[in-house]
Design an enzyme around this catalytic site. Sequence first.
Site, PDB file in Angstrom:
ATOM      1  N   CYS A   1     -13.357   5.564   1.499  1.00 38.94           N
ATOM      2  CA  CYS A   1     -12.243   5.701   2.436  1.00 38.94           C
ATOM      3  C   CYS A   1     -10.902   5.383   1.792  1.00 38.94           C
ATOM      4  CB  CYS A   1     -12.465   4.830   3.673  1.00 38.94           C
ATOM      5  SG  CYS A   1     -12.626   3.084   3.277  1.00 38.94           S
TER       6      CYS A   1
ATOM      7  N   GLU B   1     -14.712  -2.792  -2.439  1.00 38.13           N
ATOM      8  CA  GLU B   1     -13.338  -2.701  -2.934  1.00 38.13           C
ATOM      9  C   GLU B   1     -13.017  -3.836  -3.901  1.00 38.13           C
ATOM     10  OE1 GLU B   1     -10.636  -2.772   0.419  1.00 38.13           O
ATOM     11  OE2 GLU B   1     -11.883  -4.208   1.502  1.00 38.13           O
TER      12      GLU B   1
ATOM     13  N   ARG C   1     -13.640  -0.857  10.811  1.00 38.44           N
ATOM     14  CA  ARG C   1     -13.544  -1.975   9.875  1.00 38.44           C
ATOM     15  C   ARG C   1     -13.065  -3.207  10.632  1.00 38.44           C
ATOM     16  NH1 ARG C   1      -9.590  -1.385   4.883  1.00 38.44           N
ATOM     17  NH2 ARG C   1      -7.937  -1.685   6.395  1.00 38.44           N
TER      18      ARG C   1
ATOM     19  N   ARG D   1      -1.017  -2.796  -6.263  1.00 35.98           N
ATOM     20  CA  ARG D   1      -0.900  -1.433  -5.741  1.00 35.98           C
ATOM     21  C   ARG D   1       0.458  -1.164  -5.100  1.00 35.98           C
ATOM     22  NH1 ARG D   1      -5.121  -1.685  -0.595  1.00 35.98           N
ATOM     23  NH2 ARG D   1      -3.815  -0.265   0.572  1.00 35.98           N
TER      24      ARG D   1
ATOM     25  N   HIS E   1       4.052   1.387   3.363  1.00 37.40           N
ATOM     26  CA  HIS E   1       4.224   1.717   4.774  1.00 37.40           C
ATOM     27  C   HIS E   1       4.844   3.098   4.979  1.00 37.40           C
ATOM     28  CE1 HIS E   1       5.533   1.547   8.913  1.00 37.40           C
ATOM     29  NE2 HIS E   1       6.693   1.988   8.457  1.00 37.40           N
TER      30      HIS E   1
ATOM     31  N   ARG F   1      -8.762   1.407  10.812  1.00 37.30           N
ATOM     32  CA  ARG F   1      -8.130   0.159  10.346  1.00 37.30           C
ATOM     33  C   ARG F   1      -7.705  -0.650  11.577  1.00 37.30           C
ATOM     34  NH1 ARG F   1      -5.844   3.702   5.973  1.00 37.30           N
ATOM     35  NH2 ARG F   1      -6.217   2.643   3.998  1.00 37.30           N
TER      36      ARG F   1
ATOM     37  N   ASN G   1      -8.332   2.031  -2.987  1.00 39.99           N
ATOM     38  CA  ASN G   1      -6.963   1.493  -3.064  1.00 39.99           C
ATOM     39  C   ASN G   1      -6.994   0.078  -3.635  1.00 39.99           C
ATOM     40  OD1 ASN G   1      -6.510   3.827  -1.681  1.00 39.99           O
ATOM     41  ND2 ASN G   1      -6.100   2.859   0.285  1.00 39.99           N
ATOM     42  N   ASP G   2      -7.941  -0.702  -3.125  1.00 38.85           N
ATOM     43  CA  ASP G   2      -8.068  -2.060  -3.650  1.00 38.85           C
ATOM     44  C   ASP G   2      -8.935  -2.099  -4.899  1.00 38.85           C
ATOM     45  OD1 ASP G   2      -6.451  -3.767  -2.086  1.00 38.85           O
ATOM     46  OD2 ASP G   2      -7.784  -3.430  -0.393  1.00 38.85           O
TER      47      ASP G   2
HETATM   48  C1  PEP Z   1      -8.897   0.529   0.281  1.00 44.59           C
HETATM   49  O1  PEP Z   1      -8.677  -0.591  -0.180  1.00 44.59           O
HETATM   50  O2  PEP Z   1      -9.171   1.526  -0.418  1.00 44.59           O
HETATM   51  C2  PEP Z   1      -8.844   0.754   1.726  1.00 44.59           C
HETATM   52  C3  PEP Z   1      -9.258   1.882   2.249  1.00 44.59           C
HETATM   53  O3  PEP Z   1      -8.332  -0.234   2.506  1.00 44.59           O
HETATM   54  P1  PEP Z   1      -6.784  -0.568   2.669  1.00 44.59           P
HETATM   55  O4  PEP Z   1      -6.006   0.562   2.035  1.00 44.59           O
HETATM   56  O5  PEP Z   1      -6.565  -0.692   4.128  1.00 44.59           O
HETATM   57  O6  PEP Z   1      -6.689  -1.846   1.924  1.00 44.59           O
HETATM   58 MG    MG Z   2      -8.619  -2.374   1.086  1.00 45.57          MG
END
Ligand code: PEP
Ligand code: MG
Length: 567
Positions: free
Chosen positions: A498, A427, A328, A461, A185, A292, A450-451
């Site tokens: 993204c 993801e 999304r 993560r 955050h 988001r 990210n995921d």
């Molecule tokens: C991701 O997982 O890369 C993503 C963009 O979504 P979030 O970070 O919101 O999980």
């Molecule tokens: Mg994600």
Amino acid sequence: MLKGIAASAGVSVAKVYKLETPNVVIEKKQGDAEAEIKKFDEALEKTKKDIEGVKERAAKRLSEEELAVFDAHLMMAGDPELASQIKNMIQSESVNAEYATDVVATQMVEMFESMDNEYFKERAADVKDVTFRLKCNLLGLLIPDLTSIDEDSIIVAHDLTPSDTAQLNEYVKGFATEIGGKTSHSAIMANSLEIPAVVGCPGVMDAVKTGDVLALDALDGVVEVNPDEATIQAYQEKAKAYAKEKEELKVLVSEKSVTKDGHEVELAGNIGGFKDVEGVLKNGGEGVGLFRTEFLYMNSDHFPTEDEQFEAYKQVLEGMQGKRVVVRTLDIGGDKHLSYYEFPNEMNPFLGYRAIRLCLKEQDIFRTQLRALCRASVYGRLCIMFPMIATVKEFCDAKAIFEDVKKELISEGVQVADNIEVGMMVEIPAAAVLADQFAKYADFFSIGTNDLIQYSMAADRMSEHVSYLYQPYNPSVLRLIANTIKGAHSQGKWAGMCGAMAGEPNAVPILLGLGLDEFSMSATQILKARKVVKSLSYEEMKDLAQECLNKQTAEEVLEYVQSKVEQ
Ligand code: PEP
Ligand code: MG
């Protein structure tokens, strides 16, 4: 010098503001009930005034929604039940006010926490926050007030909570925290405030005291305490060079993102709501690659209605002036909770009931969002994507609901755009591996690194303990990305990204060479990425990308890219 994770780019040198929470020690004493009740009433009044003051100062920078955390605290402070329980205890047991406050607060917190419901868990946090202030006021302890910072400072803290970051003002030149990762955050907040931040920096609290001078280098992820004059100057030079580069990049705002040999890609911005649209446009974003929408839900105390959502989507679509906006659908669960919805208790919430899994089960929630999106679609160029898709069936089921909602609206006489693209986030490794099959049904992919990285490497993560495994450049991750892009193109579809990797200057050459069509990132990263794209040859990057796929380690990949591409 301490090492951490560079979470929001920039360099600052300023005095330390160490965010220390007072050590509250409560002793049980016998007292005069009347005097203790008077003391309690005064401390409660002061507590309410303190919260109002913090809210008022924070209001200069924050929206109504973002101020909601203070309203919840004010409500708790004004709760007659809390006050009367404490006073009753003072009266019946002739104990001191701070002891009674502590006992009642602990009971209330335990009660709320045992309810195993997100809404009540948050109430528990409110009780803790408010009664902590109350006890400090009773004991005459000073509570740090971030809104009162009135000289250039760098905040050093164990962590910054959402109510802390809500209080940051223009004098805060950056922060360093002991815990957290690139996507926590506080990191996201630092990026949107455009202040440098180093997170996941263990030991930083012990290393500093308020008033020390701190050099915060959030380009290389290091902090240095009380550096000598020459070192301070070197950091200031680095800060200046970074500011100069930022300034120079501004000339690229309205340029196309095209390589030296004429290959064009799209550079877009990630947003959490309408307030971020201006930043995307100001930084030359050619679209929104990720909206988001969970923030709409998280900043509300009820599921946002169809009309509330319609207004939010319409505003963003209009704001983006016909440029592509990828929205999304609700990605809730994992670490993202709603105060008004009870999630099941799971051992691994990140692998559990979340995102599209929840939407396919709770179809009313999903349909409301899709109706709002379809209604807003006539105000711009809308793409919809589903998060956390693992199987072809999930995608097809979600798409069928979308088609049904669209048909329903048209039969009601509502206008719906006929060019809405429906795609998915890639993801989950299962989707990346089977991308060619998914591409038969999805109009586009957006790779959520990210995921994707956390699931490929089996590394949380959010945890700094395993952050060394968060490896975007690991060839295994690159191969999943390559396979996803190839799968999309095999069916004539486009592939974007993204996740945070899309905005990394070292990753852009590889992704470009792998054929990525769209890169979506924090608004502040767009111009740098454009500069990188414009300096490269697409043909050369194709070869570079193939070489990278055949390396063994992330380090080898990074070294290779840096040896080939000048930045
Ligand atoms: C991701 O997982 O890369 C993503 C963009 O979504 P979030 O970070 O919101 O999980
Ligand atoms: Mg994600």
